[in-house]
Design a protein around this motif. Structure first.
Motif, PDB file in Angstrom:
ATOM      1  N   ASN A 167     -29.158  -9.868 -13.976  1.00 28.13           N
ATOM      2  CA  ASN A 167     -30.298 -10.697 -14.399  1.00 28.13           C
ATOM      3  C   ASN A 167     -30.877 -11.493 -13.235  1.00 28.13           C
ATOM      4  OD1 ASN A 167     -30.100  -9.755 -17.008  1.00 28.13           O
ATOM      5  ND2 ASN A 167     -29.146 -11.604 -17.823  1.00 28.13           N
ATOM      6  N   GLN A 168     -30.028 -12.026 -12.382  1.00 27.07           N
ATOM      7  CA  GLN A 168     -30.524 -12.786 -11.229  1.00 27.07           C
ATOM      8  C   GLN A 168     -31.211 -11.874 -10.220  1.00 27.07           C
ATOM      9  OE1 GLN A 168     -30.822 -16.146 -10.666  1.00 27.07           O
ATOM     10  NE2 GLN A 168     -30.358 -16.103 -12.849  1.00 27.07           N
ATOM     11  N   TRP A 169     -30.697 -10.661 -10.077  1.00 30.37           N
ATOM     12  CA  TRP A 169     -31.333  -9.699  -9.174  1.00 30.37           C
ATOM     13  C   TRP A 169     -32.704  -9.308  -9.708  1.00 30.37           C
ATOM     14  CZ3 TRP A 169     -30.435  -3.854  -8.718  1.00 30.37           C
ATOM     15  CH2 TRP A 169     -30.941  -3.369  -7.504  1.00 30.37           C
ATOM     16  N   ALA A 170     -32.795  -9.047 -11.009  1.00 25.82           N
ATOM     17  CA  ALA A 170     -34.093  -8.713 -11.625  1.00 25.82           C
ATOM     18  C   ALA A 170     -35.082  -9.851 -11.415  1.00 25.82           C
ATOM     19  CB  ALA A 170     -33.908  -8.419 -13.115  1.00 25.82           C
ATOM     20  N   LYS A 171     -34.617 -11.065 -11.564  1.00 22.82           N
ATOM     21  CA  LYS A 171     -35.473 -12.242 -11.358  1.00 22.82           C
ATOM     22  C   LYS A 171     -35.909 -12.335  -9.895  1.00 22.82           C
ATOM     23  CE  LYS A 171     -35.337 -17.277 -11.852  1.00 22.82           C
ATOM     24  NZ  LYS A 171     -34.483 -18.424 -12.240  1.00 22.82           N
ATOM     25  N   ALA A 172     -34.975 -12.166  -8.979  1.00 27.21           N
ATOM     26  CA  ALA A 172     -35.282 -12.258  -7.549  1.00 27.21           C
ATOM     27  C   ALA A 172     -36.253 -11.152  -7.111  1.00 27.21           C
ATOM     28  CB  ALA A 172     -33.994 -12.173  -6.719  1.00 27.21           C
ATOM     29  N   GLN A 173     -36.181  -9.998  -7.755  1.00 24.93           N
ATOM     30  CA  GLN A 173     -37.057  -8.871  -7.418  1.00 24.93           C
ATOM     31  C   GLN A 173     -38.402  -8.953  -8.159  1.00 24.93           C
ATOM     32  OE1 GLN A 173     -36.518  -5.892  -5.377  1.00 24.93           O
ATOM     33  NE2 GLN A 173     -35.007  -7.225  -4.464  1.00 24.93           N
ATOM     34  N   GLY A 174     -38.530  -9.905  -9.075  1.00 24.96           N
ATOM     35  CA  GLY A 174     -39.769 -10.054  -9.827  1.00 24.96           C
ATOM     36  C   GLY A 174     -40.062  -8.856 -10.724  1.00 24.96           C
ATOM     37  N   LEU A 175     -39.022  -8.300 -11.321  1.00 28.98           N
ATOM     38  CA  LEU A 175     -39.201  -7.090 -12.130  1.00 28.98           C
ATOM     39  C   LEU A 175     -40.037  -7.343 -13.376  1.00 28.98           C
ATOM     40  CD1 LEU A 175     -35.709  -5.345 -12.006  1.00 28.98           C
ATOM     41  CD2 LEU A 175     -37.693  -5.024 -10.520  1.00 28.98           C
ATOM     42  N   GLU A 176     -40.967  -6.441 -13.595  1.00 29.72           N
ATOM     43  CA  GLU A 176     -41.768  -6.449 -14.815  1.00 29.72           C
ATOM     44  C   GLU A 176     -41.680  -5.106 -15.532  1.00 29.72           C
ATOM     45  OE1 GLU A 176     -45.747  -7.551 -13.803  1.00 29.72           O
ATOM     46  OE2 GLU A 176     -45.146  -9.509 -13.031  1.00 29.72           O
ATOM     47  N   ASN A 177     -41.365  -4.049 -14.809  1.00 33.02           N
ATOM     48  CA  ASN A 177     -41.379  -2.707 -15.370  1.00 33.02           C
ATOM     49  C   ASN A 177     -39.996  -2.086 -15.508  1.00 33.02           C
ATOM     50  OD1 ASN A 177     -44.301  -2.576 -15.410  1.00 33.02           O
ATOM     51  ND2 ASN A 177     -44.165  -2.431 -13.198  1.00 33.02           N
ATOM     52  N   VAL A 178     -39.155  -2.260 -14.532  1.00 28.18           N
ATOM     53  CA  VAL A 178     -37.804  -1.697 -14.560  1.00 28.18           C
ATOM     54  C   VAL A 178     -36.887  -2.665 -15.293  1.00 28.18           C
ATOM     55  CG1 VAL A 178     -35.819  -1.017 -13.141  1.00 28.18           C
ATOM     56  CG2 VAL A 178     -38.136  -0.399 -12.424  1.00 28.18           C
ATOM     57  N   GLN A 179     -36.075  -2.115 -16.181  1.00 28.06           N
ATOM     58  CA  GLN A 179     -35.078  -2.912 -16.893  1.00 28.06           C
ATOM     59  C   GLN A 179     -33.711  -2.648 -16.274  1.00 28.06           C
ATOM     60  OE1 GLN A 179     -35.438  -2.428 -21.247  1.00 28.06           O
ATOM     61  NE2 GLN A 179     -37.313  -1.299 -20.779  1.00 28.06           N
ATOM     62  N   VAL A 180     -32.902  -3.691 -16.144  1.00 29.49           N
ATOM     63  CA  VAL A 180     -31.576  -3.539 -15.549  1.00 29.49           C
ATOM     64  C   VAL A 180     -30.521  -3.378 -16.639  1.00 29.49           C
ATOM     65  CG1 VAL A 180     -32.146  -4.751 -13.413  1.00 29.49           C
ATOM     66  CG2 VAL A 180     -31.232  -6.056 -15.347  1.00 29.49           C
ATOM     67  N   ILE A 181     -29.531  -2.552 -16.329  1.00 25.04           N
ATOM     68  CA  ILE A 181     -28.395  -2.348 -17.229  1.00 25.04           C
ATOM     69  C   ILE A 181     -27.131  -2.721 -16.465  1.00 25.04           C
ATOM     70  CG2 ILE A 181     -27.056  -0.702 -18.588  1.00 25.04           C
ATOM     71  CD1 ILE A 181     -29.554   1.003 -18.895  1.00 25.04           C
ATOM     72  N   PRO A 182     -26.393  -3.737 -16.949  1.00 26.90           N
ATOM     73  CA  PRO A 182     -25.149  -4.112 -16.289  1.00 26.90           C
ATOM     74  C   PRO A 182     -23.983  -3.265 -16.799  1.00 26.90           C
ATOM     75  CG  PRO A 182     -25.612  -5.631 -18.086  1.00 26.90           C
ATOM     76  CD  PRO A 182     -26.745  -4.647 -18.046  1.00 26.90           C
ATOM     77  N   ASP A 183     -23.328  -2.571 -15.880  1.00 22.32           N
ATOM     78  CA  ASP A 183     -22.127  -1.800 -16.219  1.00 22.32           C
ATOM     79  C   ASP A 183     -20.949  -2.504 -15.567  1.00 22.32           C
ATOM     80  OD1 ASP A 183     -20.507   0.258 -17.188  1.00 22.32           O
ATOM     81  OD2 ASP A 183     -20.988   1.616 -15.538  1.00 22.32           O
ATOM     82  N   GLY A 184     -20.734  -3.742 -15.981  1.00 27.09           N
ATOM     83  CA  GLY A 184     -19.759  -4.617 -15.333  1.00 27.09           C
ATOM     84  C   GLY A 184     -18.370  -4.039 -15.193  1.00 27.09           C
ATOM     85  N   SER A 185     -17.898  -3.340 -16.201  1.00 28.85           N
ATOM     86  CA  SER A 185     -16.557  -2.761 -16.150  1.00 28.85           C
ATOM     87  C   SER A 185     -16.551  -1.378 -15.514  1.00 28.85           C
ATOM     88  CB  SER A 185     -15.970  -2.660 -17.567  1.00 28.85           C
ATOM     89  OG  SER A 185     -16.702  -1.705 -18.323  1.00 28.85           O
ATOM     90  N   GLY A 186     -17.741  -0.807 -15.301  1.00 28.07           N
ATOM     91  CA  GLY A 186     -17.837   0.517 -14.708  1.00 28.07           C
ATOM     92  C   GLY A 186     -17.522   1.645 -15.677  1.00 28.07           C
ATOM     93  N   GLU A 187     -17.435   1.356 -16.964  1.00 27.68           N
ATOM     94  CA  GLU A 187     -17.056   2.379 -17.945  1.00 27.68           C
ATOM     95  C   GLU A 187     -18.072   3.520 -18.028  1.00 27.68           C
ATOM     96  OE1 GLU A 187     -14.754   4.389 -20.797  1.00 27.68           O
ATOM     97  OE2 GLU A 187     -14.278   2.905 -19.260  1.00 27.68           O
ATOM     98  N   PHE A 188     -19.355   3.202 -18.121  1.00 28.22           N
ATOM     99  CA  PHE A 188     -20.377   4.241 -18.172  1.00 28.22           C
ATOM    100  C   PHE A 188     -20.341   5.066 -16.881  1.00 28.22           C
ATOM    101  CE2 PHE A 188     -24.616   5.922 -17.370  1.00 28.22           C
ATOM    102  CZ  PHE A 188     -24.971   6.461 -18.600  1.00 28.22           C
TER     103      PHE A 188
END
Length: 182
Positions: free
Chosen positions: A91-112
């Motif tokens: 979320n902080q990276w998306a904010k820092a990059q000023g994203l409006e079109n790309v959505q971020v997906i966190p795979d924190g545990s790396g399961e996916f």
């Protein structure tokens, strides 16, 4: 993964803005599944080793963000950026990059990432387990095209980039759509 393969069904732990929470950090946890992101849509998914890293932040993510209109014109409903990072970081990276079109997906545990065969060790960089760089065109949860950087290996000495670039994926879509129209 190969074209025709179905994406694995996993749960992603996300943080979403919710003004009803109040306070200085108005976010709540929201679990989303593979189906929530991919069912009934034709999307581009791209994955990378880490938020805030040079290639990811300078080339790959901005290229997909700026090119969204071109992708939409080729029948893409959404573009997702996945990384083995937690929701706070993404979320902080998306904010820092000023994203409006790309959505971020966190795979924190790396399961996916593990289940699609792209989890690699990056201990040589102090990262631990991360995603190998790849992209895919996904139609209703099924892989239509797969773009994997060469050299998949633990602790790879380089960070290959090109096969999964926005330009490569967009060119594939243009050609695939021409073939379908013919």
């Amino acid at each position: 993964m190969q074209p025709g393969s179905k994406l694995p069904e996993v749960t992603f732990h996300t943080r979403v803005r919710d003004e009803s929470v109040g306070g200085p950090n108005p976010f709540r946890w929201e679990d989303k599944t593979t189906s929530d992101y991919f069912a009934g849509k034709r999307v581009v998914l791209f994955a990378l080793p880490g938020a805030f890293t040079p290639t990811c932040s300078t080339y790959q993510l901005p290229g997909f963000e700026k090119g969204f209109g071109d992708f939409a014109a080729q029948g893409i409903d959404a573009i997702y950026c996945l990384s083995v990072n937690d929701s706070f970081v993404m979320n902080q990276w998306a904010k820092a990059q000023g994203l409006e079109n790309v959505q971020v997906i966190p795979d924190g545990s790396g399961e996916f990432t593990r289940r699609v065969g792209m989890l690699v060790r990056k201990d040589n960089l102090g990262f631990g387990l991360r995603s190998w760089r790849y992209a895919a065109v996904v139609n209703n949860g099924v892989i239509e095209a797969w773009f994997e950087e060469p050299g998949l290996a633990d602790n790879h000495g380089a960070d290959p980039y090109g096969v999964s670039s926005p330009e490569t994926v967009l060119n594939w879509l243009i050609e695939a759509n021409k073939e379908q129209a013919a």
